[in-house]
Design a protein around this motif. Structure first.
Motif, PDB file in Angstrom:
ATOM      1  N   LYS A 141       0.833  -1.208   0.000  1.00 58.10           N
ATOM      2  CA  LYS A 141       0.000   0.000   0.000  1.00 58.10           C
ATOM      3  C   LYS A 141       0.868   1.259   0.000  1.00 58.10           C
ATOM      4  O   LYS A 141       0.570   2.248  -0.681  1.00 58.10           O
ATOM      5  N   VAL A 144       2.194   2.105  -3.508  1.00 60.38           N
ATOM      6  CA  VAL A 144       1.210   2.737  -4.391  1.00 60.38           C
ATOM      7  C   VAL A 144       1.036   4.205  -4.034  1.00 60.38           C
ATOM      8  O   VAL A 144       1.083   5.104  -4.897  1.00 60.38           O
ATOM      9  N   GLU A 202      -5.165   6.532  -4.844  1.00 59.07           N
ATOM     10  CA  GLU A 202      -5.150   5.225  -5.504  1.00 59.07           C
ATOM     11  C   GLU A 202      -5.051   4.070  -4.506  1.00 59.07           C
ATOM     12  O   GLU A 202      -4.989   2.916  -4.886  1.00 59.07           O
ATOM     13  N   GLU A 203      -5.015   4.376  -3.251  1.00 60.25           N
ATOM     14  CA  GLU A 203      -5.028   3.377  -2.179  1.00 60.25           C
ATOM     15  C   GLU A 203      -5.720   3.984  -0.974  1.00 60.25           C
ATOM     16  O   GLU A 203      -5.999   5.185  -0.950  1.00 60.25           O
ATOM     17  N   ASN A 204      -6.031   3.154   0.008  1.00 51.36           N
ATOM     18  CA  ASN A 204      -6.628   3.659   1.241  1.00 51.36           C
ATOM     19  C   ASN A 204      -5.672   3.455   2.405  1.00 51.36           C
ATOM     20  O   ASN A 204      -4.612   2.836   2.256  1.00 51.36           O
TER      21      ASN A 204
END
Length: 671
Positions: A141, A144, A202-204
């Protein structure tokens, strides 16, 4: 005063008064008077002066009374003396039970320690896996989001720089000289306006941990139970139709009521009970015991033919009241079965001539669930090491066979650890919690075992490592006794070494010079001894450096006389020269090729390839002499569970102690 002297023929009255010599039949009431009678009523000796007080009592001559008393005393002495063998036997028997009880306590203590150590290891393994999963997930993550941050930062920088340039140009006077620069800036602005920037994340940022510990805590709170009863065979009894009638082919039932030493009924189950129905020729009739968990048990059996049988019911290997019973089995219900408790000596002799085949082994045997239904006439076999019981592999992989289950008989194991193989075609297993070494052929046939539990020289308390010296001697690392024992090939104790130096020897090996290599798990040190016990050198300390260890386990020696050590908690294998200098180190924590999750057993083949048991990953890996991963041993058909010691047999196979499955396994190995 002068004493009067009388001639022998004197008739004077004074001659009838006799004075007793000191200590000879003197009257207890009248000093100096001779007692010549005995009063049977008062049980005392009488002289002439006493007679008047005992006129109406029966009297006998004192000599006769003394003789009768001596005879009575002799008889009572013989009666009591005849009890001595019985008391002596009882003393020996009770001492044996007490010793077995003590042994059971020690064994259970070790099982508890071992089980909780294993749980600690499993928790540590799970902790490592979770931390590794966290690191991997976070890394993915982060990668990214960091790439997105870098891209946006570059776009922001480009736009800001271009704006600055445009503002500088616009602030100047418009002229031919600035026209070219303005065109270039315009093209750059057009290009920037067309660029698509990832403005949405684009990610959490989710990284959560679900740790459901309530159920685990409840399980831990209730983990383990100490099981026992106060039942004794001499007070326990049997009743029911199975003692009164039995018909061919019809199930018969006997109820056993267990009682304590005072005769009080026991209220809980789990007593170790065995039952046998057998004919005079020794053949056994099948049956099963049901534990009702209230102190009573039911034995149900079916007899297939007519005839005279004996029913033996034993509690902790001792006959209960009336056992063995005589049974006359008929074909019809009209004929009652004749049962007599014991009639007893003749039946006892029959029982004593028949080997016990019941479902338990009394105080000597643990490890089964007494509360389950059990075959009343089949004892767990002690010949597991024979080819008849050898489990062949039905699936195509590298497994040739496995030997063993959990238990304390021959061919059974409880926490087996070290493994060695001799040039004479023998496999040796350090059976740790059974305090012995068991020996098998390369084909898995049980040959022998030796070892007596104890803390004296020649005894074993917790054997964990085993090796075979070129002389044929068997070398055993005894973890709890903190020394290494040396036995002959026949199991005769010869010497010990390392006492006072070692803290917790785990593995042993022998180098090219016949020196004994000892891996001290607690001290995190490798010791090298002569066979005489003289220390040659030692190296290593606790830590994670190149020459340090964290719980080292086993060692092997290659043809260069280099010592290969598995470093358990450092998840690596280290190779040292005989002086203790590091030559090679390989491995890291993980599940990939060439990685380890706590390596244990190690062996070296003729080509210098290194074979390693990977405990936490439950697999066996093969490396070349430089530590490069080559392959796995295929164990998929019958997976390993916590493999420990490992060796190469004289016929070129790999043998490994599958500790969690209480067996050892032999695999094909292509060198």
């Amino acid at each position: 005063m002068e004493a009067h002297q009388h001639s022998p023929d004197s008739s004077s009255e004074e001659c009838t008064v006799l004075e007793a010599p000191p200590g000879k039949n003197t009257c207890p009431q009248h000093a100096g008077k001779v007692a010549d009678l005995y009063c049977s009523a008062c049980e005392c000796a009488l002289c002439e002066d006493c007679v008047s007080d005992h006129e109406e009592h029966p009297k006998v001559p004192l000599g006769q009374a003394l003789e009768q008393h001596r005879s009575s005393l002799q008889g009572r002495m013989e009666t009591v003396q005849n009890r001595l063998p019985q008391i002596s036997d009882a003393l020996s028997f009770v001492k044996e039970i007490l010793q077995q009880l003590t042994n059971q306590k020690t064994s259970i203590e070790e099982d508890i320690q071992s089980s909780f150590e294993d749980l600690h290891k499993q928790l540590d393994v799970r902790k490592s896996v979770l931390l590794m999963e966290l690191e991997v997930t976070f890394g993915l993550k982060q990668k990214v989001l960091q790439a997105q941050v870098d891209g946006l930062a570059r776009g922001e920088g480009d736009i800001t720089a271009t704006f600055t340039q445009v503002e500088e140009v616009m602030a100047g006077e418009a002229c031919v000289a600035s026209l070219q620069a303005e065109r270039e800036l315009e093209e750059r602005l057009v290009e920037l306006s067309r660029l698509r920037f990832p403005c949405q994340p684009e990610e959490n940022d989710q990284l959560d941990l679900i740790m459901e510990t309530d159920g685990l805590r409840r399980s831990i709170h209730n983990l383990g139970t100490i099981v026992t009863t106060s039942a004794v065979a001499s007070q326990s009894e049997a009743m029911g139709a199975g003692l009164e009638q039995c018909v061919v082919g019809h199930p018969a039932s006997v109820t056993i009521v267990t009682r304590d030493k005072t005769g009080g009924a026991c209220k809980s189950g789990n007593a170790i009970l065995s039952a046998e129905v057998f004919t005079p020729d020794g053949s056994i009739v099948d049956g099963e015991i049901v534990d009702h968990k209230n102190g009573t048990y039911e034995f149900v059996y079916t007899v297939p033919k007519e005839g005279n049988f004996s029913l033996a019911l034993r509690l902790y290997d001792q006959h209960i009241k009336g056992s063995p019973f005589k049974l006359t089995v008929t074909r019809t219900l009209e004929t009652e079965v004749e049962v007599s408790p014991s009639t007893t000596t003749a039946t006892n002799s029959l029982a004593n001539a028949t080997p016990s085949t019941g479902s338990s082994e009394g105080a000597k045997r643990r490890g089964k669930s007494p509360g389950q239904k059990k075959k009343g006439s089949k004892r767990a076999s002690s010949a597991l090491g024979t080819p008849r019981r050898k489990t062949q592999n039905p699936i195509e992989d590298d497994l040739i066979f496995r030997i063993g289950t959990k238990g304390r008989n021959k061919g059974e194991f409880t926490n087996l650890q070290g493994v060695a193989a001799s040039t004479s075609g023998r496999i040796l297993i350090a059976d740790s919690n059974n305090q012995c070494v068991q020996i098998f052929s390369n084909e898995g046939e049980f040959k022998s075992r030796f070892g007596v539990r104890g803390r004296s020289p020649g005894q074993l308390q917790r054997p964990t490592g085993v090796a075979v010296h070129p002389s044929g001697d068997v070398i055993i690392a005894d973890y709890d006794n903190k020394w290494v024992s040396i036995f002959s090939s026949e199991g005769k104790f010869k010497a010990k070494l390392g006492s006072g130096r070692l803290m917790g020897p785990k593995g042993v090996s022998v180098d090219q010079n016949g020196h004994v290599i000892v891996v001290d798990n607690k001290a995190c040190t490798v010791f090298i001894f002569q066979l005489t016990g003289k220390l040659i050198t030692k190296f290593g300390s606790r830590g994670n450096g190149d020459k340090q260890f964290a719980g080292p386990h086993f060692a092997a020696v290659n043809k260069n006389n280099e010592i290969i050590v598995t470093d358990f908690h450092n998840h690596s294998v280290k190779v040292f020269n005989p002086e203790g200098e590091l030559v090679l180190k390989f491995g890291s924590n993980g599940e990939g090729n060439g990685q380890f999750n706590a390596p244990t057993g190690v062996a070296v083949d003729v080509n210098g390839n290194i074979i390693v048991a990977d405990w936490g990953n439950s697999r066996i890996q093969v490396f070349d002499g430089s530590g490069s991963f080559l392959s796995y041993i295929n164990t998929s058909a019958d997976p390993l569970y916590g493999p420990q010691g490992l060796a190469l047999t004289s016929d070129g196979h790999v043998v490994v102690a599958d500790s969690g499955n209480h067996c050892f396994k032999v695999y094909r190995y292509l060198q």
